[in-house]
Design a protein around this motif. Structure first.
Motif, PDB file in Angstrom:
ATOM      1  N   MET A   1       0.839  -1.196   0.000  1.00  0.00           N
ATOM      2  CA  MET A   1       0.000   0.000   0.000  1.00  0.00           C
ATOM      3  C   MET A   1       0.874   1.246   0.000  1.00  0.00           C
ATOM      4  O   MET A   1       1.192   1.820  -1.022  1.00  0.00           O
ATOM      5  CB  MET A   1      -0.943  -0.011   1.189  1.00  0.00           C
ATOM      6  CG  MET A   1      -1.977   1.095   1.142  1.00  0.00           C
ATOM      7  SD  MET A   1      -3.145   0.994   2.493  1.00  0.00           S
ATOM      8  CE  MET A   1      -2.072   1.372   3.849  1.00  0.00           C
ATOM      9  N   GLN A   7       4.779   8.707  -0.616  1.00  0.00           N
ATOM     10  CA  GLN A   7       3.395   8.281  -0.786  1.00  0.00           C
ATOM     11  C   GLN A   7       2.487   9.492  -0.760  1.00  0.00           C
ATOM     12  O   GLN A   7       2.812  10.506  -0.172  1.00  0.00           O
ATOM     13  CB  GLN A   7       2.982   7.253   0.273  1.00  0.00           C
ATOM     14  CG  GLN A   7       2.806   7.814   1.666  1.00  0.00           C
ATOM     15  CD  GLN A   7       4.083   7.763   2.461  1.00  0.00           C
ATOM     16  OE1 GLN A   7       5.148   7.586   1.902  1.00  0.00           O
ATOM     17  NE2 GLN A   7       3.968   7.942   3.751  1.00  0.00           N
ATOM     18  N   GLU A  59      -6.979   9.940   2.325  1.00  0.00           N
ATOM     19  CA  GLU A  59      -6.955   9.038   1.185  1.00  0.00           C
ATOM     20  C   GLU A  59      -5.527   8.843   0.691  1.00  0.00           C
ATOM     21  O   GLU A  59      -4.683   9.728   0.817  1.00  0.00           O
ATOM     22  CB  GLU A  59      -7.839   9.568   0.049  1.00  0.00           C
ATOM     23  CG  GLU A  59      -7.502  10.948  -0.454  1.00  0.00           C
ATOM     24  CD  GLU A  59      -8.443  11.421  -1.543  1.00  0.00           C
ATOM     25  OE1 GLU A  59      -9.209  10.598  -2.086  1.00  0.00           O
ATOM     26  OE2 GLU A  59      -8.406  12.615  -1.873  1.00  0.00           O
ATOM     27  N   ASP A  60      -5.278   7.666   0.173  1.00  0.00           N
ATOM     28  CA  ASP A  60      -4.006   7.326  -0.437  1.00  0.00           C
ATOM     29  C   ASP A  60      -4.201   7.416  -1.950  1.00  0.00           C
ATOM     30  O   ASP A  60      -4.867   6.566  -2.555  1.00  0.00           O
ATOM     31  CB  ASP A  60      -3.586   5.913  -0.013  1.00  0.00           C
ATOM     32  CG  ASP A  60      -2.326   5.435  -0.713  1.00  0.00           C
ATOM     33  OD1 ASP A  60      -1.699   6.248  -1.433  1.00  0.00           O
ATOM     34  OD2 ASP A  60      -1.956   4.260  -0.539  1.00  0.00           O
ATOM     35  N   ASN A  62      -2.367   6.811  -4.307  1.00  0.00           N
ATOM     36  CA  ASN A  62      -1.753   5.754  -5.114  1.00  0.00           C
ATOM     37  C   ASN A  62      -2.680   4.567  -5.310  1.00  0.00           C
ATOM     38  O   ASN A  62      -2.395   3.685  -6.125  1.00  0.00           O
ATOM     39  CB  ASN A  62      -0.462   5.264  -4.445  1.00  0.00           C
ATOM     40  CG  ASN A  62       0.672   6.255  -4.583  1.00  0.00           C
ATOM     41  OD1 ASN A  62       0.729   7.001  -5.542  1.00  0.00           O
ATOM     42  ND2 ASN A  62       1.559   6.279  -3.611  1.00  0.00           N
ATOM     43  N   ARG A  63      -3.770   4.528  -4.572  1.00  0.00           N
ATOM     44  CA  ARG A  63      -4.691   3.409  -4.675  1.00  0.00           C
ATOM     45  C   ARG A  63      -5.764   3.695  -5.721  1.00  0.00           C
ATOM     46  O   ARG A  63      -6.009   4.839  -6.106  1.00  0.00           O
ATOM     47  CB  ARG A  63      -5.335   3.141  -3.304  1.00  0.00           C
ATOM     48  CG  ARG A  63      -4.329   2.858  -2.209  1.00  0.00           C
ATOM     49  CD  ARG A  63      -4.983   2.613  -0.871  1.00  0.00           C
ATOM     50  NE  ARG A  63      -5.691   1.359  -0.823  1.00  0.00           N
ATOM     51  CZ  ARG A  63      -6.288   0.879   0.276  1.00  0.00           C
ATOM     52  NH1 ARG A  63      -6.264   1.586   1.399  1.00  0.00           N
ATOM     53  NH2 ARG A  63      -6.912  -0.279   0.256  1.00  0.00           N
ATOM     54  N   GLU A  67     -11.153   2.848  -3.644  1.00  0.00           N
ATOM     55  CA  GLU A  67     -10.422   2.092  -2.617  1.00  0.00           C
ATOM     56  C   GLU A  67      -9.370   2.979  -1.941  1.00  0.00           C
ATOM     57  O   GLU A  67      -8.422   2.481  -1.352  1.00  0.00           O
ATOM     58  CB  GLU A  67      -9.734   0.872  -3.228  1.00  0.00           C
ATOM     59  CG  GLU A  67     -10.665  -0.087  -3.938  1.00  0.00           C
ATOM     60  CD  GLU A  67      -9.922  -1.220  -4.619  1.00  0.00           C
ATOM     61  OE1 GLU A  67      -8.727  -1.438  -4.293  1.00  0.00           O
ATOM     62  OE2 GLU A  67     -10.519  -1.884  -5.479  1.00  0.00           O
ATOM     63  N   ARG A  68      -9.557   4.282  -2.000  1.00  0.00           N
ATOM     64  CA  ARG A  68      -8.516   5.201  -1.542  1.00  0.00           C
ATOM     65  C   ARG A  68      -8.613   5.580  -0.071  1.00  0.00           C
ATOM     66  O   ARG A  68      -7.614   6.009   0.507  1.00  0.00           O
ATOM     67  CB  ARG A  68      -8.540   6.476  -2.389  1.00  0.00           C
ATOM     68  CG  ARG A  68      -8.006   6.268  -3.795  1.00  0.00           C
ATOM     69  CD  ARG A  68      -7.985   7.568  -4.568  1.00  0.00           C
ATOM     70  NE  ARG A  68      -7.258   7.405  -5.822  1.00  0.00           N
ATOM     71  CZ  ARG A  68      -7.098   8.367  -6.732  1.00  0.00           C
ATOM     72  NH1 ARG A  68      -7.630   9.573  -6.492  1.00  0.00           N
ATOM     73  NH2 ARG A  68      -6.423   8.146  -7.823  1.00  0.00           N
TER      74      ARG A  68
END
Length: 318
Positions: A1, A7, A59-60, A62-63, A67-68
């Motif tokens: 992840m 990130q 939130e990420d 990169n996802r 699905e963030r």
């Protein structure tokens, strides 16, 4: 992840499109009936535009889309009855009780006007309903980075009000996290599966050195611009880097309506603080020339002055 290097964690307000994805981030230890837990997106929908409801996500980026979300925190402003209850005789699982009351229509946070009066009197109180993130192992650097983002979002969510109290319930290992933020223990239940209540008052915060998220949320300066409720909602969304199209979707207004709100917010800020837009003439401000520069200037100022994003009514003399 996450890989601990570059990130793309991003904190912002919860949006209507996030509701289904946010539901699994409501803590399992919160005793909510299955029907109530399933109905939470309906409750949140009613509250999203409310000044007395703070809901933030991490939130990420990169996802994949959908699905963030890796963190979710929510807080609600308290009325006089709940402020007294949490001060005098706090019930266990207060957040669950408030959710049930919200779903049944028995509780509504103070209105924008009432919050303005409470802030003027220094009587605003919030309860964090819950905070949850997907990583919990504090030996993992990614967990710690998420917690750092969460503390930053907490400060931004609550700063700008003239707060009297902040509260949050915590269970087990959450105690150390809440205390590191600056909360003080309010209960000593020592029952398995039952959370303790943590809190901080303005008087306690005044005795602390700057640096902890909870203490720093109590810093207050009266606002100067006097934005309307609609303007404040626009600007709260814009501060987290949403586009005009995304802001329009959240507010339920057209792109033309968003631009109209921008113009009125900029004009109001220009009248209250002409020096904010040094280098712009009144004609340029009125016609919308150099709009991107004005927006950046205003949003930078608001990032340093969250009180402008909160309702406030100066107390009556005497």
């Amino acid at each position: 992840m996450l890989d601990g290097s570059g990130q793309r964690l991003h904190g912002r307000l919860l949006g209507h499109a996030d509701l289904a994805e946010a539901l699994p981030l409501v803590p399992g230890w919160l005793p909510l009936a299955p029907s109530l837990r399933a109905a939470l997106p309906v409750v949140w929908t009613r509250l999203l535009s409310h000044s007395g409801f703070n809901a933030d996500v991490i939130e990420d980026l990169n996802r994949p889309h959908g699905e963030r979300l890796v963190g979710l925190g929510m807080a609600i402003a308290l009325d006089d009855d709940w402020r007294r209850r949490l001060t005098d005789s706090p019930p266990p699982f207060a957040a669950a009780q408030l959710y049930a009351a919200l779903a049944e229509g028995h509780y509504q946070p103070p209105s924008d006007k009432e919050l303005a009066r409470l802030s003027g009197r220094g009587e605003v109180a919030f309860l964090v309903l819950h905070y949850e993130q997907v990583l919990t192992d504090q030996a993992n650097p990614d967990t710690v980075e998420m917690l750092g983002m969460a503390m930053s979002r907490f400060r931004q969510a609550h700063a700008g009000y003239r707060l009297q109290h902040l509260y949050q319930e915590g269970l087990g290992e959450q105690a150390a996290y809440l205390q590191s933020m600056g909360f003080r223990t309010r209960t000593a239940r020592a029952q398995d599966g039952v959370p303790e209540l943590y809190g901080l008052s303005r008087d306690e915060a005044a005795l602390m050195l700057p640096g902890s998220p909870v203490r720093d949320a109590f810093q207050f300066t009266p606002p100067r611009f006097g934005f309307s409720a609609a303007e404040r909602r626009l600007l709260r969304l814009a501060v987290t880097q949403l586009t005009d199209e995304e802001i329009g979707d959240e507010l339920g207004v057209s792109l033309h309506g968003v631009k109209k709100l921008w113009r009125s917010a900029q004009q109001r800020s220009l009248q209250a603080m002409p020096s904010l837009y040094d280098g712009l003439t009144s004609a340029e401000a009125d016609t919308g020339a150099r709009g991107p520069e004005k927006r950046r200037t205003l949003l930078h100022y608001l990032g340093q002055h969250p009180e402008e994003l909160r309702p406030y009514l100066s107390p009556e003399p005497g």
